[in-house]
Design an enzyme around this catalytic site. Structure first.
Site, mmCIF file in Angstrom:
data_model
loop_
_atom_site.group_PDB
_atom_site.id
_atom_site.type_symbol
_atom_site.label_atom_id
_atom_site.label_comp_id
_atom_site.label_asym_id
_atom_site.label_seq_id
_atom_site.Cartn_x
_atom_site.Cartn_y
_atom_site.Cartn_z
ATOM 1 N N SER A 1 0.850 -1.186 0.000
ATOM 2 C CA SER A 1 0.000 0.000 0.000
ATOM 3 C C SER A 1 0.882 1.231 0.000
ATOM 4 C CB SER A 1 -0.891 0.016 1.250
ATOM 5 O OG SER A 1 -1.527 1.270 1.422
ATOM 6 N N TYR B 1 -1.591 -1.170 10.353
ATOM 7 C CA TYR B 1 -1.725 -1.345 8.904
ATOM 8 C C TYR B 1 -0.453 -0.894 8.201
ATOM 9 C CZ TYR B 1 -3.868 -0.982 4.230
ATOM 10 O OH TYR B 1 -4.167 -1.114 2.896
#
Length: 256
Positions: free
Chosen positions: A142, A155
């Site tokens: 990401s 995350y």
């Protein structure tokens, strides 16, 4: 681009980027193995794949024994090995709340769903990948591995770890197996959820304007990038982080 015998394994394939990628590769003639915890989403996906061209396995890829069982089934089904593993599984919601309130168990859920899962699946897939010429692994990280928003600690750590795992694997597994990471930015996955959760894209002009490309990303943007990385055209590409974000991480954004 590939032969009909090419086989891809995709984790987190029940919805979002995983579902779109599974259908994209099926359309290219690949055999598709789809892993996900959500059996209902997998059943939907299985009905979309051409008969005999897909295998769906309900599996928590963050746990060692279920992964071992899943890859035993894959080995029996694929027979002559696999050509690509896409480590896409993870918790989609990046927000975990304030650091001082983040429980260790919750932190571990984010890490296991993405980073631990990629390790377990890559380790299990390696003997199958090594049977094939030009095999590769694509880790879905990401842009939050490169920049952060508040309260996304677990995350960001999981996705940053995936990037480091990528170059470590590229060095350790080459030249037989290439390993790369794709770093999606803002990708609209609403239409790619299972039927009872799907929703149409609904973006404001300001959302589009944040991207130098002039739009929010689509699942197809990621699927086609993965397809290129899995192809012979990317045979000299390994250990890389491919950012697919419409230029958003390159744009200066000032407070108004």
């Amino acid at each position: 681009m590939t032969t009909a015998a090419s086989t891809i394994v995709i984790t987190g394939a029940g919805a979002g980027i995983g579902r779109g990628t599974a259908l994209h590769f099926a359309a290219l003639g690949w055999r598709v193995v789809a892993l996900d915890r959500d059996a209902k989403a997998l059943k939907e996906l299985g009905a979309m794949l051409p008969r005999g061209q897909g295998l769906t396995i309900a599996c928590d890829v963050g746990r060692e024994k279920p992964v071992a069982r899943a890859f035993a089934r894959i080995a029996a089904w694929a027979g002559d090995g696999i050509d690509c593993l896409v480590n896409n599984a993870g918790i989609a919601d990046p927000y975990c709340g304030p650091l001082e309130d983040l429980a260790l168990a919750d932190w571990q859920r984010w890490i296991d769903a993405s980073l631990t899962a990629a390790f377990l699946c890559s380790r299990a897939a390696l003997p199958l990948l090594q049977r094939r010429s030009g095999a590769s692994v694509v880790n879905i990280a990401s842009t939050r591995a490169l920049q952060s928003e508040p309260d996304t600690y677990a995350y960001a750590a999981a996705k940053g770890g995936l990037c480091a795992l990528t170059h470590a694997m590229a060095v350790g597994l080459g030249p037989k197996v290439r390993v790369n990471a794709v770093l999606p930015g803002w990708i609209e996955t609403g239409p790619w959820q299972r039927a009872d959760r799907a929703h149409a894209a609904d973006h404001r002009p300001i959302d589009e304007a944040q991207h130098p490309a002039g739009r929010v990303g689509t699942v197809q943007d990621i699927a086609t990038t993965i397809a290129w990385l899995a192809s012979p055209d990317a045979g000299f590409v390994t250990g890389q982080q491919i950012v697919v974000d419409g230029g958003m991480t390159r744009k200066m954004i000032y407070a108004e």
